[in-house]
Write a protein that holds these residues in place. Structure first.
Motif, PDB file in Angstrom:
ATOM      1  N   ASP A 201     -17.077  19.660 -14.475  1.00 45.26           N
ATOM      2  CA  ASP A 201     -18.319  20.457 -14.116  1.00 45.26           C
ATOM      3  C   ASP A 201     -19.459  20.049 -14.363  1.00 45.26           C
ATOM      4  OD1 ASP A 201     -16.433  22.214 -13.167  1.00 45.26           O
ATOM      5  OD2 ASP A 201     -16.329  23.500 -15.138  1.00 45.26           O
ATOM      6  N   LYS A 202     -19.707  18.525 -14.359  1.00 41.16           N
ATOM      7  CA  LYS A 202     -20.959  18.122 -14.379  1.00 41.16           C
ATOM      8  C   LYS A 202     -21.128  17.426 -13.107  1.00 41.16           C
ATOM      9  CE  LYS A 202     -21.710  18.420 -19.165  1.00 41.16           C
ATOM     10  NZ  LYS A 202     -22.611  19.809 -19.329  1.00 41.16           N
TER      11      LYS A 202
ATOM     12  N   LEU B 265     -19.463  15.907  -8.111  1.00 37.06           N
ATOM     13  CA  LEU B 265     -19.207  16.858  -8.943  1.00 37.06           C
ATOM     14  C   LEU B 265     -17.769  16.616  -9.718  1.00 37.06           C
ATOM     15  CD1 LEU B 265     -19.585  19.731 -10.056  1.00 37.06           C
ATOM     16  CD2 LEU B 265     -18.434  20.675  -8.062  1.00 37.06           C
TER      17      LEU B 265
ATOM     18  N   HIS C 270     -13.402  18.189  -9.626  1.00 39.19           N
ATOM     19  CA  HIS C 270     -13.063  18.843  -8.236  1.00 39.19           C
ATOM     20  C   HIS C 270     -12.776  18.053  -7.163  1.00 39.19           C
ATOM     21  CE1 HIS C 270     -15.062  22.797  -9.744  1.00 39.19           C
ATOM     22  NE2 HIS C 270     -15.669  22.038 -10.610  1.00 39.19           N
TER      23      HIS C 270
ATOM     24  N   ASP D   4     -25.919  19.414 -15.686  1.00 41.49           N
ATOM     25  CA  ASP D   4     -25.012  20.365 -15.475  1.00 41.49           C
ATOM     26  C   ASP D   4     -25.066  20.845 -13.960  1.00 41.49           C
ATOM     27  OD1 ASP D   4     -24.148  21.046 -18.122  1.00 41.49           O
ATOM     28  OD2 ASP D   4     -26.004  21.947 -18.508  1.00 41.49           O
ATOM     29  N   ALA D   5     -23.675  21.195 -13.421  1.00 36.77           N
ATOM     30  CA  ALA D   5     -23.549  21.906 -12.306  1.00 36.77           C
ATOM     31  C   ALA D   5     -23.951  23.186 -11.931  1.00 36.77           C
ATOM     32  CB  ALA D   5     -22.238  21.787 -11.657  1.00 36.77           C
TER      33      ALA D   5
ATOM     34  N   LEU E 105     -20.401  24.740  -8.237  1.00 37.89           N
ATOM     35  CA  LEU E 105     -19.139  24.926  -8.778  1.00 37.89           C
ATOM     36  C   LEU E 105     -18.119  25.776  -7.975  1.00 37.89           C
ATOM     37  CD1 LEU E 105     -19.542  25.432 -12.621  1.00 37.89           C
ATOM     38  CD2 LEU E 105     -18.866  23.363 -11.563  1.00 37.89           C
TER      39      LEU E 105
END
Ligand code: ZN
Length: 187
Positions: free
Chosen positions: A33-34, A62, A65, A168-169, A174
């Motif tokens: 999630d970064k 990302l 994912h 951070d996303a 996300l």
């Protein structure tokens, strides 16, 4: 006198705590999630470069994912900005082994007449599972041998990677499963 010394000691302690907390936040590392931005060079074991970000924009993705091959992300987990890593991915950690069943001989008349057929050429067909890429492995008068294997299947890949940025996303990124903005989607 005694009170003021106590107060200043307390002040020092609070200041120290704040500083450590800020240092903790600054050592952001690559994890799920970064959004990671890296420069990379990929080479085959014999040394030939197959892809590099050198001379162009770095790669932004990302983490966690399925944007990258799993082995690439695994090797970069925990890396901080400025860190350089080199690693080798065997086919099973990169694009998989070659599948002989993915090579098919197709009658030539199934291809549009205007389509230029050439050995080594990469084409794309629409299937029920979405677009599928193939390369032309052989051509005869009656048939065309097509190869649906990923061009990198069966290959061992070496990577040299340098982390340029980590952030951070955003919640929207996300939920979409990809990066927005520089290096990502614009929509
Ligand atoms: Zn999006």
């Amino acid at each position: 006198m005694f009170h003021s010394r106590l107060a200043s000691r307390r002040g020092t302690r609070v200041g120290f705590r704040r500083r450590t907390r800020r240092e903790g936040a600054m050592t952001m590392v690559i994890e799920a999630d970064k959004v990671a931005t890296v420069h990379y060079t990929g080479t085959f074991p014999e040394g030939k470069v197959f892809d590099t970000s050198e001379g162009r924009d770095p790669l932004t993705f990302l983490v966690g994912h399925q944007q990258m091959v799993a082995g690439f992300e695994d090797e970069m987990l925990g890396a901080a900005v400025g860190e350089k890593r080199e690693f080798t991915l065997t086919p099973e950690r990169a694009y998989g082994e070659r599948d002989d069943g993915a090579v098919q001989v197709v009658p030539r008349e199934q291809f549009p007449e205007e389509m230029e057929l050439e050995v080594g050429r990469t084409e794309r067909v629409q299937t029920e599972q979405g677009p599928l890429q193939f390369s032309i492995a052989a051509i005869t008068e009656e048939s065309v041998t097509v190869d649906f294997n990923h061009p990198m299947a069966g290959k061992t890949l070496r990577f040299a990677v340098e982390v340029v940025d980590i952030r951070d996303a955003a919640p929207e990124e996300l939920s979409h499963g990809h990066v927005h903005g520089p290096g990502g989607h614009h929509h």
